[in-house]
Scaffold this motif. Structure first.
Motif, PDB file in Angstrom:
ATOM      1  N   ALA A 139       0.830  -1.206   0.000  1.00 49.54           N
ATOM      2  CA  ALA A 139       0.000   0.000   0.000  1.00 49.54           C
ATOM      3  C   ALA A 139       0.862   1.252   0.000  1.00 49.54           C
ATOM      4  CB  ALA A 139      -0.918  -0.008   1.223  1.00 49.54           C
ATOM      5  N   PHE A 140       0.441   2.230  -0.801  1.00 52.71           N
ATOM      6  CA  PHE A 140       1.155   3.503  -0.886  1.00 52.71           C
ATOM      7  C   PHE A 140       0.148   4.577  -1.291  1.00 52.71           C
ATOM      8  CE2 PHE A 140       3.675   6.863  -2.664  1.00 52.71           C
ATOM      9  CZ  PHE A 140       4.887   6.838  -1.974  1.00 52.71           C
ATOM     10  N   GLU A 141       0.000   5.612  -0.460  1.00 57.42           N
ATOM     11  CA  GLU A 141      -0.905   6.713  -0.749  1.00 57.42           C
ATOM     12  C   GLU A 141      -0.160   8.025  -0.528  1.00 57.42           C
ATOM     13  OE1 GLU A 141      -4.633   6.527   1.276  1.00 57.42           O
ATOM     14  OE2 GLU A 141      -4.708   4.329   1.184  1.00 57.42           O
ATOM     15  N   PRO A 142       0.172   8.730  -1.607  1.00 52.81           N
ATOM     16  CA  PRO A 142       0.913   9.989  -1.463  1.00 52.81           C
ATOM     17  C   PRO A 142       0.222  10.936  -0.482  1.00 52.81           C
ATOM     18  CG  PRO A 142       0.773   9.370  -3.767  1.00 52.81           C
ATOM     19  CD  PRO A 142      -0.128   8.431  -3.020  1.00 52.81           C
ATOM     20  N   GLY A 143       1.025  11.432   0.486  1.00 52.25           N
ATOM     21  CA  GLY A 143       0.519  12.368   1.475  1.00 52.25           C
ATOM     22  C   GLY A 143      -0.177  11.720   2.651  1.00 52.25           C
ATOM     23  N   THR A 144      -0.475  10.429   2.540  1.00 48.22           N
ATOM     24  CA  THR A 144      -1.166   9.737   3.634  1.00 48.22           C
ATOM     25  C   THR A 144      -0.337   8.570   4.165  1.00 48.22           C
ATOM     26  OG1 THR A 144      -3.320  10.324   2.690  1.00 48.22           O
ATOM     27  CG2 THR A 144      -3.279   8.528   4.301  1.00 48.22           C
ATOM     28  N   LEU A 145       0.039   7.704   3.264  1.00 46.81           N
ATOM     29  CA  LEU A 145       0.890   6.566   3.616  1.00 46.81           C
ATOM     30  C   LEU A 145       1.990   6.495   2.572  1.00 46.81           C
ATOM     31  CD1 LEU A 145       1.304   4.092   5.511  1.00 46.81           C
ATOM     32  CD2 LEU A 145      -0.028   2.751   3.852  1.00 46.81           C
ATOM     33  N   ASP A 146       3.095   7.181   2.831  1.00 46.18           N
ATOM     34  CA  ASP A 146       4.207   7.219   1.881  1.00 46.18           C
ATOM     35  C   ASP A 146       5.513   7.092   2.650  1.00 46.18           C
ATOM     36  OD1 ASP A 146       4.623   9.740   3.025  1.00 46.18           O
ATOM     37  OD2 ASP A 146       3.618  10.783   1.372  1.00 46.18           O
ATOM     38  N   CYS A 147       6.612   7.525   2.052  1.00 47.80           N
ATOM     39  CA  CYS A 147       7.914   7.326   2.694  1.00 47.80           C
ATOM     40  C   CYS A 147       8.240   8.405   3.719  1.00 47.80           C
ATOM     41  CB  CYS A 147       9.013   7.254   1.639  1.00 47.80           C
ATOM     42  SG  CYS A 147       8.828   5.842   0.508  1.00 47.80           S
ATOM     43  N   THR A 148       7.377   9.406   3.875  1.00 52.56           N
ATOM     44  CA  THR A 148       7.575  10.458   4.877  1.00 52.56           C
ATOM     45  C   THR A 148       6.548  10.393   5.993  1.00 52.56           C
ATOM     46  OG1 THR A 148       6.211  12.050   3.643  1.00 52.56           O
ATOM     47  CG2 THR A 148       8.569  11.970   3.127  1.00 52.56           C
ATOM     48  N   SER A 149       5.564   9.533   5.861  1.00 44.44           N
ATOM     49  CA  SER A 149       4.518   9.434   6.878  1.00 44.44           C
ATOM     50  C   SER A 149       4.992   8.590   8.055  1.00 44.44           C
ATOM     51  CB  SER A 149       3.253   8.826   6.265  1.00 44.44           C
ATOM     52  OG  SER A 149       3.498   7.498   5.810  1.00 44.44           O
ATOM     53  N   THR A 150       4.235   8.648   9.151  1.00 43.00           N
ATOM     54  CA  THR A 150       4.514   7.826  10.320  1.00 43.00           C
ATOM     55  C   THR A 150       3.248   7.041  10.671  1.00 43.00           C
ATOM     56  OG1 THR A 150       6.091   9.472  11.169  1.00 43.00           O
ATOM     57  CG2 THR A 150       5.304   7.805  12.705  1.00 43.00           C
ATOM     58  N   PRO A 151       3.254   5.710  10.544  1.00 43.95           N
ATOM     59  CA  PRO A 151       4.361   4.925   9.986  1.00 43.95           C
ATOM     60  C   PRO A 151       4.462   5.125   8.478  1.00 43.95           C
ATOM     61  CG  PRO A 151       2.453   3.528  10.280  1.00 43.95           C
ATOM     62  CD  PRO A 151       2.078   4.870  10.860  1.00 43.95           C
ATOM     63  N   ARG A 152       5.615   4.786   7.934  1.00 48.64           N
ATOM     64  CA  ARG A 152       5.767   4.939   6.498  1.00 48.64           C
ATOM     65  C   ARG A 152       5.209   3.726   5.770  1.00 48.64           C
ATOM     66  NH1 ARG A 152      12.232   4.279   4.966  1.00 48.64           N
ATOM     67  NH2 ARG A 152      12.436   2.051   5.446  1.00 48.64           N
ATOM     68  N   SER A 153       5.008   3.867   4.490  1.00 56.59           N
ATOM     69  CA  SER A 153       4.477   2.781   3.680  1.00 56.59           C
ATOM     70  C   SER A 153       5.440   1.593   3.695  1.00 56.59           C
ATOM     71  CB  SER A 153       4.288   3.251   2.234  1.00 56.59           C
ATOM     72  OG  SER A 153       4.111   2.148   1.359  1.00 56.59           O
ATOM     73  N   PRO A 154       4.915   0.369   3.807  1.00 56.13           N
ATOM     74  CA  PRO A 154       5.790  -0.813   3.751  1.00 56.13           C
ATOM     75  C   PRO A 154       6.428  -1.013   2.380  1.00 56.13           C
ATOM     76  CG  PRO A 154       3.494  -1.475   3.761  1.00 56.13           C
ATOM     77  CD  PRO A 154       3.514  -0.002   4.031  1.00 56.13           C
ATOM     78  N   ARG A 155       6.022  -0.217   1.399  1.00 53.72           N
ATOM     79  CA  ARG A 155       6.673  -0.283   0.095  1.00 53.72           C
ATOM     80  C   ARG A 155       8.071   0.330   0.142  1.00 53.72           C
ATOM     81  NH1 ARG A 155       3.551   1.922  -5.223  1.00 53.72           N
ATOM     82  NH2 ARG A 155       1.925   0.701  -4.169  1.00 53.72           N
ATOM     83  N   CYS A 156       8.310   1.203   1.099  1.00 53.25           N
ATOM     84  CA  CYS A 156       9.538   2.010   1.135  1.00 53.25           C
ATOM     85  C   CYS A 156      10.730   1.240   1.714  1.00 53.25           C
ATOM     86  CB  CYS A 156       9.312   3.257   1.978  1.00 53.25           C
ATOM     87  SG  CYS A 156       7.941   4.286   1.414  1.00 53.25           S
ATOM     88  N   PHE A 157      11.892   1.496   1.163  1.00 50.58           N
ATOM     89  CA  PHE A 157      13.150   1.081   1.785  1.00 50.58           C
ATOM     90  C   PHE A 157      14.217   2.102   1.433  1.00 50.58           C
ATOM     91  CE2 PHE A 157      12.820  -1.541  -2.153  1.00 50.58           C
ATOM     92  CZ  PHE A 157      13.919  -1.074  -2.855  1.00 50.58           C
ATOM     93  N   ASP A 158      15.228   2.198   2.308  1.00 46.73           N
ATOM     94  CA  ASP A 158      16.284   3.190   2.126  1.00 46.73           C
ATOM     95  C   ASP A 158      17.153   2.834   0.924  1.00 46.73           C
ATOM     96  OD1 ASP A 158      15.368   4.470   4.390  1.00 46.73           O
ATOM     97  OD2 ASP A 158      16.770   3.423   5.723  1.00 46.73           O
ATOM     98  N   ALA A 159      17.773   3.863   0.359  1.00 46.56           N
ATOM     99  CA  ALA A 159      18.653   3.654  -0.797  1.00 46.56           C
ATOM    100  C   ALA A 159      19.798   2.719  -0.426  1.00 46.56           C
ATOM    101  CB  ALA A 159      19.198   4.995  -1.285  1.00 46.56           C
ATOM    102  N   VAL A 160      20.135   1.825  -1.340  1.00 49.34           N
ATOM    103  CA  VAL A 160      21.226   0.882  -1.120  1.00 49.34           C
ATOM    104  C   VAL A 160      21.982   0.700  -2.432  1.00 49.34           C
ATOM    105  CG1 VAL A 160      19.811  -1.149  -1.634  1.00 49.34           C
ATOM    106  CG2 VAL A 160      21.838  -1.391  -0.191  1.00 49.34           C
ATOM    107  N   THR A 161      23.308   0.611  -2.326  1.00 45.55           N
ATOM    108  CA  THR A 161      24.134   0.345  -3.497  1.00 45.55           C
ATOM    109  C   THR A 161      24.472  -1.136  -3.544  1.00 45.55           C
ATOM    110  OG1 THR A 161      25.097   2.566  -3.447  1.00 45.55           O
ATOM    111  CG2 THR A 161      26.306   0.889  -4.677  1.00 45.55           C
TER     112      THR A 161
END
Length: 232
Positions: free
Chosen positions: A152-174
């Motif tokens: 699930a991902f909803e811009p402004g509601t459940l995204d990578c800046t929300s609390t809690p953030r969307s489970p779709r998100c993960f930090d950048a990795v090389t």
């Protein structure tokens, strides 16, 4: 009467049904080892690209002199970090069934063998997500029409800046050298490279990599069942 000369020993051996059987097994072994290998899809992690029970022919020559590219669907031998160490222990009957499956494609494949889609290759930086919820590789959003059942991902509601953030998100990795970042097309139901990294407090060691040496080959065609025949 003149006697009919006997056939040379090598011709008698070569004409034996047992010789033909052994030769067939040797030829099959060479093909499976160096050319193509059938693979039985064990789970729904790649739905709907691949369904549980699909039989896939894997091209073992696809990466001779090259490496998998982003978007390639690959079969690979997974290490213990992929949580399948327990699957390695099997009784002789299960081992025999797996051998038959590996040879014919009809039955379970190797206990350590998985199939996923290549998202990031060595040196590339992968992150999720953009403001629209898209995954990026080296900053460029990916077009992923093959993804089903995404988190699930909803811009402004459940995204990578929300609390809690969307489970779709993960930090950048090389992606490390000689490694691959692999995800399932059934993104919300796939135990893949990012499975333990989709949380606010994920450790840097959460990633599970496949190495270039782990890759068995590239999925080439779904050959069974017939109605699902498809070339990648």
């Amino acid at each position: 009467m003149p006697q009919t000369p006997s056939r040379p020993r090598w011709r008698r051996v070569a004409g034996s049904p047992w010789f033909h059987l052994v030769a067939a097994f040797v030829l099959a072994g060479l093909v499976l080892s160096f050319v193509a290998k059938p693979y039985w899809v064990p789970s729904g992690s790649m739905e709907t690209t691949l369904e549980p029970g699909d039989r896939v022919l894997v091209n073992r020559l696809a990466y001779v002199g090259s490496s998998p590219g982003s978007g390639d669907v690959v079969v690979f031998d997974a290490g213990p970090e992929w949580d399948i160490a327990a699957a390695a222990a099997s009784d002789p009957l299960r081992g025999a069934l797996r051998w038959i499956g590996e040879v014919t494609g009809f039955g379970p494949s190797g206990a350590h063998t998985l199939i996923k889609r290549t998202i990031g290759t060595a040196g590339q930086t992968v992150a999720c997500c953009t403001d629209e919820g898209r995954l990026t590789v080296d900053g460029a959003p990916l077009d992923e029409p093959y993804v089903t059942n995404d988190f699930a991902f909803e811009p402004g509601t459940l995204d990578c800046t929300s609390t809690p953030r969307s489970p779709r998100c993960f930090d950048a990795v090389t992606v490390p050298a000689e490694s691959l970042l692999l995800l399932g097309d059934n993104r919300g139901n796939s135990s893949d490279s990012a499975a333990f990294c989709r949380s606010d407090d994920a450790a840097p060691t959460c990633w599970r990599w496949a190495t270039r040496a782990d890759v068995v080959g590239k999925a080439a065609v779904v050959f069974w069942p017939v109605p699902r025949w498809n070339v990648f």
